[in-house]
Design an enzyme around this catalytic site. Sequence first.
Site, mmCIF file in Angstrom:
data_model
loop_
_atom_site.group_PDB
_atom_site.id
_atom_site.type_symbol
_atom_site.label_atom_id
_atom_site.label_comp_id
_atom_site.label_asym_id
_atom_site.label_seq_id
_atom_site.Cartn_x
_atom_site.Cartn_y
_atom_site.Cartn_z
ATOM 1 N N SER A 199 0.874 -1.177 -0.105
ATOM 2 C CA SER A 199 0.082 -0.031 -0.036
ATOM 3 C C SER A 199 0.879 1.342 0.176
ATOM 4 C CB SER A 199 -1.024 0.148 1.358
ATOM 5 O OG SER A 199 -1.610 1.189 1.405
ATOM 6 N N LYS A 208 -1.257 -1.123 -4.349
ATOM 7 C CA LYS A 208 -2.280 -0.415 -4.049
ATOM 8 C C LYS A 208 -1.849 0.956 -3.949
ATOM 9 C CE LYS A 208 -4.701 0.129 0.370
ATOM 10 N NZ LYS A 208 -5.378 -0.565 1.466
ATOM 11 N N LYS A 253 -2.845 5.129 -2.861
ATOM 12 C CA LYS A 253 -3.869 6.033 -2.216
ATOM 13 C C LYS A 253 -4.375 6.907 -2.972
ATOM 14 C CE LYS A 253 -3.828 4.161 1.941
ATOM 15 N NZ LYS A 253 -5.030 3.403 2.663
ATOM 16 N N ASP A 277 -7.380 3.351 -3.235
ATOM 17 C CA ASP A 277 -7.639 3.321 -1.877
ATOM 18 C C ASP A 277 -8.059 4.810 -1.202
ATOM 19 O OD1 ASP A 277 -8.876 3.053 0.922
ATOM 20 O OD2 ASP A 277 -7.039 1.950 1.545
ATOM 21 N N GLU A 323 -11.080 1.012 -3.370
ATOM 22 C CA GLU A 323 -11.129 0.632 -1.806
ATOM 23 C C GLU A 323 -11.921 1.869 -1.096
ATOM 24 O OE1 GLU A 323 -7.920 -0.726 0.136
ATOM 25 O OE2 GLU A 323 -8.875 -0.752 2.119
ATOM 26 N N ASP A 332 -13.733 -1.389 3.107
ATOM 27 C CA ASP A 332 -12.890 -1.374 4.153
ATOM 28 C C ASP A 332 -13.286 -0.994 5.740
ATOM 29 O OD1 ASP A 332 -10.713 -1.024 6.340
ATOM 30 O OD2 ASP A 332 -9.614 0.112 4.843
ATOM 31 N N LYS A 376 -9.942 -6.717 7.898
ATOM 32 C CA LYS A 376 -8.850 -6.429 9.017
ATOM 33 C C LYS A 376 -9.158 -7.059 10.348
ATOM 34 C CE LYS A 376 -7.349 -2.048 6.750
ATOM 35 N NZ LYS A 376 -7.355 -0.615 6.871
ATOM 36 N N GLY A 419 -4.098 -4.378 6.266
ATOM 37 C CA GLY A 419 -3.042 -4.114 7.379
ATOM 38 C C GLY A 419 -3.533 -2.634 7.782
HETATM 39 O O1 OSB Z 1 -7.000 2.078 4.528
HETATM 40 O O2 OSB Z 1 -6.021 0.227 4.391
HETATM 41 C C1 OSB Z 1 -6.136 1.372 4.942
HETATM 42 C C2 OSB Z 1 -2.775 1.812 6.991
HETATM 43 C C3 OSB Z 1 -3.244 2.603 7.915
HETATM 44 C C4 OSB Z 1 -4.852 2.936 8.134
HETATM 45 C C5 OSB Z 1 -5.537 2.279 6.866
HETATM 46 C C6 OSB Z 1 -5.298 1.884 5.906
HETATM 47 C C7 OSB Z 1 -3.740 1.614 5.881
HETATM 48 C C8 OSB Z 1 -3.101 1.051 4.665
HETATM 49 C C9 OSB Z 1 -1.678 0.309 4.889
HETATM 50 O O3 OSB Z 1 -3.606 1.278 3.555
HETATM 51 C C10 OSB Z 1 -1.675 -1.242 5.101
HETATM 52 C C11 OSB Z 1 -0.565 -1.756 5.699
HETATM 53 O O4 OSB Z 1 0.550 -1.640 4.839
HETATM 54 O O5 OSB Z 1 -0.326 -2.199 6.489
HETATM 55 MG MG MG Z 2 -8.363 0.964 3.366
#
Ligand code: OSB
Ligand code: MG
Length: 381
Positions: free
Chosen positions: A148, A174, A176, A201, A226, A251, A275, A303
């Site tokens: 991510s 992924k 953002k 995302d 997402e 999510d 999660k 994650g």
């Molecule tokens: O939206 O999935 C998410 C990290 C912190 C809070 C929300 C998210 C995330 C990530 C990172 O996208 C996921 C990771 O690398 O652990």
């Molecule tokens: Mg997310």
Amino acid sequence: MKISVPSPAWLDEPLGGIEKVELLNVSLPFVAPFGTSVATWNSKDALLLRMEDKGLTAWGECVADPDPYYAGETTGTARHIIKDFLLPELKPELSLAGLLGRFRRVRGNEMAKAALENALLDLIAKRRDQPLHELLGFPAKRVMSGISIGFQDDIPALLAKVEEAAASGYHRVKMKIGRGRDVEWVRAVRERFPGIALMADANGDYSLEDAGLLARLDEFKLTMIEQPLSYHDIYQHSLLQARLETPLCLDESIHGCDDAEAAIALKSCRVINIKQGRVGGLLEAVRMAGLCAARGIPAWSGGMDETGIGRALNIQLQAAPGFTLPGDTSETRRYFHEDIAEPPVVLDKEGFIAMPSGPGIGVKVIPERVEKHLLARERIK
Ligand code: OSB
Ligand code: MG
């Protein structure tokens, strides 16, 4: 339809006494800041639950952040709920199933519940000298990897990150997105990397009025978008999904199997990010993966930039059936210069991650490193 849940005997056996329970706050600086549409984090500030009994040490990591920007829970609220409402229910004669039954009275606060349940599962597995996946009844397997990538200062910086990820062998990337950083950013990545499995995302940054804008992403063949809409919405996502070719993935809105059932029935998404912390723990996450499999909905393990404790747990979880897509499961080195658990997560030549083989979560927590990154410690029992 009845969803199969692992219900082995250990769930109903008395938990017995636990000599010591502690709450620890640690702060691990990130290698680079992690930017999203809701917040930028410079470190992982985690609340850890540590249990000690008869020479065994078990760990739980609460996935909440110190702030309420991703979710309503924080490390502070989780501490309050664990200390004042969950831990007081823990009695030696009570089984884990019995304890979880009592937790149902406590509304919401899934991240707090997960931290305690997961620490107890680690303890139960360690008492039986079994890795968690085996305790749950699932054989070990290599799990798929995914990365991510947070917001970058400009498009060339983003392309460099994607390049690095692709070269490392990650199974999907992924990125953002958020208002003002969407169509052109995705277009740039897709043009440069036409063949990669790519998803975006938004962490709830858009509203239904943006449906036209989000539909422009269809041309980039993303594997999914997402959580484009509000963090608690299910209904409006169903209206948006009907207007897009790209599958939506939920999510933030999914806090348990009931939410997943609703989202699937309403056609609010075609994929679910599970999660374990957000849904209340490992057992609900296993159940949800089973539900998704039964409904033909691909699911993956999300994650929360966890330390090695939560990361190991997420890997153990993916031994359960239903995790059919690569999750946000990445190498340790992309988050931390120094983690608190060993060995670090690494990708093999095919981009897979091996399941840790030790008892419980399977990794060793290094006490000196916990001390080094410690913000606070409180003995509860
Ligand atoms: O939206 O999935 C998410 C990290 C912190 C809070 C929300 C998210 C995330 C990530 C990172 O996208 C996921 C990771 O690398 O652990
Ligand atoms: Mg997310």
